[in-house]
Enzyme design. Sequence first.
Site, PDB file in Angstrom:
ATOM      1  N   GLU A 170      16.909 -38.757   9.215  1.00 26.63           N
ATOM      2  CA  GLU A 170      15.878 -38.630   8.178  1.00 26.63           C
ATOM      3  C   GLU A 170      16.489 -38.509   6.792  1.00 26.63           C
ATOM      4  O   GLU A 170      15.987 -39.104   5.831  1.00 26.63           O
ATOM      5  CB  GLU A 170      14.968 -37.434   8.484  1.00 26.63           C
ATOM      6  CG  GLU A 170      14.053 -37.674   9.676  1.00 26.63           C
ATOM      7  CD  GLU A 170      13.153 -36.489   9.989  1.00 26.63           C
ATOM      8  OE1 GLU A 170      13.228 -35.477   9.251  1.00 26.63           O
ATOM      9  OE2 GLU A 170      12.386 -36.562  10.965  1.00 26.63           O
ATOM     10  N   HIS A 192       5.573 -38.125   8.544  1.00 23.45           N
ATOM     11  CA  HIS A 192       5.340 -37.105   9.566  1.00 23.45           C
ATOM     12  C   HIS A 192       3.892 -37.079  10.052  1.00 23.45           C
ATOM     13  O   HIS A 192       3.562 -36.312  10.959  1.00 23.45           O
ATOM     14  CB  HIS A 192       5.740 -35.727   9.028  1.00 23.45           C
ATOM     15  CG  HIS A 192       7.227 -35.502   9.021  1.00 23.45           C
ATOM     16  ND1 HIS A 192       8.056 -36.106   8.110  1.00 23.45           N
ATOM     17  CD2 HIS A 192       8.028 -34.770   9.835  1.00 23.45           C
ATOM     18  CE1 HIS A 192       9.304 -35.736   8.347  1.00 23.45           C
ATOM     19  NE2 HIS A 192       9.319 -34.944   9.382  1.00 23.45           N
TER      20      HIS A 192
END
Length: 319
Positions: A168, A201
């Site tokens: 990420e 997310h």
Amino acid sequence: MNDDDELMTSFHSGQLHANAASVPDGLCWVSILSCLLLACSYVGSLYVWKSDLPRDHPAVIKRRFTSVLIVSALSPVFVWAWKEFTGIQTGPSLLALMGIRLEGLIPAIILPLLLTMVLFLGPLIHLAMDCPWGFMDGIKVVVDPCFWSLCLSDMRWLRNQVVAPLTEELVFRACMLPMLVPCAGPSTAIFTCPLFFGVAHFHHVIELLRFRQGTVSGIFLSAVFQFSYTAVFGAYTAFIFIRTGHLVGPVLCHSFCNYMGFPAVSTALDHPHRLTILSFYILGVVLFFLLIFSMTDPLFYGFPTPVCTLTSTPGSICS
């Protein structure tokens, strides 16, 4: 001001104007679309595997490791393609722009993580008070190879502490910020970049709804909270990346925050020693804001940091 100073000032001014003039038209659109494509590729890689199993099942985690690591390994290609398409001239190498370099590496490993631990001073004290182990017992566990063997064999631990932080931060910070800074400047990029991270997310909503893990309203409220939290956290790690010019700091901070989770303030309020714990909560936040610029001073990490060379208006964030 003497002649030499005037000459240097004129030179730097000319360089800044030259850099500003070299920014191609439509750069921002290309940068935003590139970041959006990169974010979609990352999230999409999680769903190339069809499965009726929940996301925490080891088989699902292993398959997702494969796809997300492939996308992450290819993510520098996005930056290279963006650079070639826009014609942006960069002094530092592509790897340096992405925070992969040796200069200032040791401070980049230590200082941002220490700063983050200062912010979590309250939760750390809370954890220490409730921990049944003594200090020496904790040290013995940390140096015990069996402990790390168990961790490395746990797919969820690997995902939360290693793979997710590394991939990420590589995709959403190291690759996106070099594309956003020339367009928006460092300060705006710090707050723009986390939007891609936060939206990415939202895919958890799909799985929660799919497996009916809560009410629809509860799931969406949770998603909004998670978006807000990840966006703020993303801005923080973007700040660290730009200030230090290193990928390792954001990765370690990300891993640490994944381990700590969101501070359990409600639990602290019910604790028998709540005044002590809350005092450390406040102390940690105060110290964090007092130290945030000094502990991320670019002079520790090699001034100017590579990503700051991409803009003609670096501002206080880069100095």
